[in-house]
Design an enzyme around this catalytic site. Structure first.
Site: not given
Length: 398
Positions: A84, A207, A329, A333
């Site tokens: 990431c 998440c 969030k 992502h």
């Protein structure tokens, strides 16, 4: 050693786009990055592209595949994979190329397409950034790993589920003002805390989503910057750190040592500290990740992050605004694009181009990008250069 400056930054929308490809998303980001600059594709000396390659698309040479598509013919292109943190490291490598004298103009960015494979395949591709032999192959998901971190933070420091939920409430409120955000809607504290459990104690609202998107950044040397733009943001400091990939291999579950090291290095190189920050974009893949980031980059003491967010200190009108973009969030992502996307927000804030999210005359901002559960981390400090005027919206602001 020469200074490096961000002279342009842009991104695609983040979300689910069945009609787009990794090439078309990268083109959109690149075209937005060129806006307001005098850069032509032939001016770019080098390109660095971050991507994990979710779903198996173009695992070999994805960098040239996207840079050739946008007209960077023959430009040396490197692919970076650090989970990431891939495009955060791409930006760092671009800064290194500028400072070393090897290049005067570098394109750094990332891209990912995550929504055109099954949920099982997405979990697999997310899992490859965890420790393979003992975590992933034993069935541990990333939600499960971060749930262990959340449980440890709760046990050690008294952090509560509602304090985790404050992250979601704040970031959704910010993301609702971001036209690029995937989940551009607000939520309440009750919504977040009472949502279905994903991995105890993390609920669905704790998440981030899986996302398609791209983001790119143009970096120029102090020797060449005047050829390309008047809107300049100086890269004041860069730091990076690595750690054991497996959470079970580390000495702590309630913090990210690699991020602490990265932040410390970035502050030292910038001659600055947490008290100098006006805002930060931090890696909130899960709500607990944002709380740990507060402590790792020094916004508050260890164990105080829960109380810190509940106090309102990280809201746009607080002590240090955090994730004005909506963060992972709400904004989304797309793994390979996330780090560069954070830099896009920092550039927009420091050049007065953040629209409804614009802070009041920020001077210094930080980006914090984490790979996996903390196996890698990279931190950048950016500062507004006072040798130029903000010309956004046609008005000059001294």
């Amino acid at each position: 050693m020469r200074d490096a400056y961000v002279v342009g930054a842009g991104q695609s929308d983040f979300g689910s786009f069945p009609g787009e490809s990794y090439r078309s998303l990268f083109r959109t980001a690149f075209e937005h990055t060129l806006e307001g600059t005098a850069v032509e594709p032939g001016d770019v000396d080098e390109a660095i592209v971050g991507t994990l390659g979710v779903g198996g698309r173009q695992l070999g040479l994805p960098g040239p595949a996207v840079t050739e598509h946008v007209g960077l013919h023959g430009v040396p292109t490197t692919r970076v994979e650090n989970a990431c943190a891939a495009s955060g490291y791409a930006v760092r490598q671009g800064v290194q190329a500028i400072r070393s004298g090897m290049a005067d103009l570098v394109l750094a960015g990332g891209v990912e397409v995550m929504t055109d494979v099954s949920a099982e395949a997405v979990r697999y591709w997310l899992g490859v950034s965890g420790e393979t032999e003992w975590e992933r192959l034993s069935g541990t998901t990333f939600a499960g790993v971060y749930a262990q971190m959340a449980s440890a933070h709760m046990r050690e420091h008294g952090t509560t589920v509602d304090q985790l939920s404050h992250v979601a409430v704040k970031n959704h409120a910010n993301g609702a003002k971001n036209p690029h955000a995937q989940l551009g809607f607000e939520c309440s504290l009750a919504d977040a805390s009472a949502a279905p459990t994903v991995a105890d104690p993390l609920t669905l609202y704790h998440c981030c989503p899986t996302t398609d998107g791209a983001a790119t950044v143009l970096l120029a040397s102090e020797d060449a910057i005047d050829r390309f733009t008047d809107a300049r943001v100086r890269v004041a400091g860069v730091g990076a750190g690595s750690d054991r990939v497996g959470l079970f291999q580390r000495d702590t579950y309630s913090g990210v040592p690699a991020a602490r090291r990265a932040a410390g290095t970035a502050y030292d190189r910038a001659g600055a500290g947490p008290g100098d920050l006006d805002f930060a974009e931090v890696h909130d893949c899960f709500a607990i990740a944002e709380l740990m980031a507060y402590e790792d980059i020094g916004l508050c003491e260890r164990g105080e992050a829960g109380q810190y967010i509940a106090s309102g200190a990280t809201r746009p009108d607080g002590e240090t605004a955090v994730n004005t973009s909506g963060g992972l969030k709400s904004k989304g992502h797309p793994i390979g694009a996330t780090g560069a996307g954070q830099v896009v927000e920092a550039f927009d804030q420091l050049t007065g181009a953040a629209g409804d999210r614009q802070l009041d005359a920020p001077e210094v901002g930080l980006t914090h990008n984490v790979g996996g559960s903390g196996g890698a981390a990279v931190v950048h400090l950016f500062e507004r250069d006072h040798d130029w005027a903000d010309v956004s919206d046609g008005e000059v602001v001294a």
